[in-house]
Write a protein that holds these residues in place. Structure first.
Motif, mmCIF file in Angstrom:
data_model
loop_
_atom_site.group_PDB
_atom_site.id
_atom_site.type_symbol
_atom_site.label_atom_id
_atom_site.label_comp_id
_atom_site.label_asym_id
_atom_site.label_seq_id
_atom_site.Cartn_x
_atom_site.Cartn_y
_atom_site.Cartn_z
ATOM 1 N N ARG A 183 14.695 -10.909 30.814
ATOM 2 C CA ARG A 183 13.778 -11.933 31.318
ATOM 3 C C ARG A 183 14.551 -13.090 31.927
ATOM 4 O O ARG A 183 15.681 -13.387 31.514
ATOM 5 N N ALA A 184 13.944 -13.719 32.905
ATOM 6 C CA ALA A 184 14.541 -14.897 33.526
ATOM 7 C C ALA A 184 14.128 -16.126 32.727
ATOM 8 O O ALA A 184 12.941 -16.451 32.640
ATOM 9 N N GLU A 188 13.320 -17.243 39.381
ATOM 10 C CA GLU A 188 12.624 -15.973 39.547
ATOM 11 C C GLU A 188 13.540 -14.953 40.219
ATOM 12 O O GLU A 188 14.526 -15.314 40.860
ATOM 13 N N PHE A 189 13.170 -13.674 40.076
ATOM 14 C CA PHE A 189 13.968 -12.584 40.607
ATOM 15 C C PHE A 189 13.573 -12.226 42.042
ATOM 16 O O PHE A 189 12.409 -12.329 42.433
ATOM 17 N N ASN A 206 9.649 -12.573 36.675
ATOM 18 C CA ASN A 206 10.443 -13.058 35.549
ATOM 19 C C ASN A 206 10.983 -11.956 34.651
ATOM 20 O O ASN A 206 11.542 -12.250 33.593
ATOM 21 N N THR A 217 17.462 -12.891 27.491
ATOM 22 C CA THR A 217 16.933 -13.874 28.426
ATOM 23 C C THR A 217 18.104 -14.458 29.189
ATOM 24 O O THR A 217 19.065 -14.950 28.590
ATOM 25 N N LEU A 218 18.053 -14.385 30.510
ATOM 26 C CA LEU A 218 19.169 -14.816 31.347
ATOM 27 C C LEU A 218 19.081 -16.303 31.678
ATOM 28 O O LEU A 218 17.994 -16.864 31.831
ATOM 29 N N ARG A 220 19.878 -19.510 34.302
ATOM 30 C CA ARG A 220 19.635 -19.658 35.738
ATOM 31 C C ARG A 220 20.787 -19.065 36.540
ATOM 32 O O ARG A 220 20.564 -18.392 37.548
ATOM 33 N N VAL A 223 20.524 -15.245 36.494
ATOM 34 C CA VAL A 223 19.462 -14.826 37.420
ATOM 35 C C VAL A 223 19.969 -14.907 38.850
ATOM 36 O O VAL A 223 19.707 -14.017 39.675
ATOM 37 N N ASN A 227 20.162 -11.999 41.767
ATOM 38 C CA ASN A 227 19.539 -12.197 43.078
ATOM 39 C C ASN A 227 20.542 -12.017 44.207
ATOM 40 O O ASN A 227 20.202 -11.470 45.274
ATOM 41 N N CYS A 246 13.999 -18.740 43.722
ATOM 42 C CA CYS A 246 14.980 -17.727 43.332
ATOM 43 C C CYS A 246 16.391 -18.242 43.576
ATOM 44 O O CYS A 246 16.859 -18.285 44.728
#
Length: 262
Positions: A183-184, A188-189, A206, A217-218, A220, A223, A227, A246
């Motif tokens: 999860r982010a 967002e992904f 997410n 949980t990643l 920022r 994430v 990306n 993102c």
């Protein structure tokens, strides 16, 4: 590779625009207007499109049996799992879920390859068969039956063999692989047209399912690295619910460096 048009009016309702990444999956990334933000790799500006946009589709590259039979079965199983994860009912990717995820990832990657490269018609020496009208051909395809025309099988039927072949090979090569629900925590992904060699399955803005990662949980920054990989591995486009939401980062935090060693 030319697109073979159906009869006028498409009386047998054969699927013409075939989604590479499923419409339902794209819809999970849509905003309140039912649109996603998409960026073309050719340098064009960001556009807002719905999941029905032709950019997301191949044009009758595989046959109806592959689309509505094999493909639909794999998609339906994955979408049920995705909804279960999002609702909180499924919390781990166990043995059963692993097969569902891997078949879906393999299907996505195979469709992307077929869309980009197509398949040549297959000629078999000495086989001629009976003459089939256009209507008879479409009736057979609607019923998921392959056919030959003057000893030649349309290339889209060979796609069925490729889907099974790649899927079985992927299962075998990754039989010891484990997957995690990631999860982010912030941001967002981004979704590419395909992750290529990186075993990542987008679920929502997410949430992703990622190979060789524990449930986590990643941050920022983490994430942002995912990306960046999505952008780098996309061929024609990438999209998100909101691209400004993102983050993108070139440096890889240690916790996810192993993603880049495939």
């Amino acid at each position: 590779m030319g697109f073979e048009a159906t009869q006028k009016g498409n009386p047998h309702k054969l699927t013409i625009n075939q989604h590479v990444f499923p419409k339902k999956s794209i819809d999970r990334f849509s905003d309140e207007n039912g649109l996603v933000q998409l960026c073309r790799k050719d340098g064009a500006k960001v556009i807002r499109v719905s999941s029905t946009n032709s950019l997301f589709c191949a044009k009758r590259v595989w046959d109806q049996g592959t689309e509505a039979g094999i493909g639909k079965g794999i998609e339906d199983r994955f979408q049920a799992l995705a909804e279960s994860i999002l609702s909180g009912a499924s919390k781990v990717i166990g043995c059963f879920e692993k097969i569902v995820v891997e078949d879906f990832f393999s299907l996505w990657r195979t469709r992307r390859k077929l869309r980009a490269e197509g398949l040549d018609d297959v000629e078999i020496q000495g086989r001629h068969g009976d003459f089939l009208t256009k209507d008879e051909q479409e009736i057979l395809e609607e019923k998921h039956v392959m056919f030959f025309r003057d000893g030649v099988m349309p290339g889209r039927f060979a796609a069925r063999i490729h889907v099974f072949g790649y899927m079985n090979t992927f299962r075998h090569d990754n039989r010891d692989m484990q997957w995690g629900i990631v999860r982010a925590g912030e941001g967002e992904f981004i979704v590419p047209d395909c992750f290529q060699d990186m075993m990542i399955v987008p679920v929502s803005p997410n949430l992703m399912i990622i190979a060789d990662q524990p449930n986590s949980t990643l941050t920022r920054n983490e994430v942002a690295v995912i990306n960046q990989a999505a952008i780098a591995r996309s061929t024609d486009y990438y999209f998100a619910r909101s691209l400004p939401s993102c983050p993108v980062l070139l440096d890889s935090p240690p916790r996810i460096q192993r993603l880049f060693s495939k």
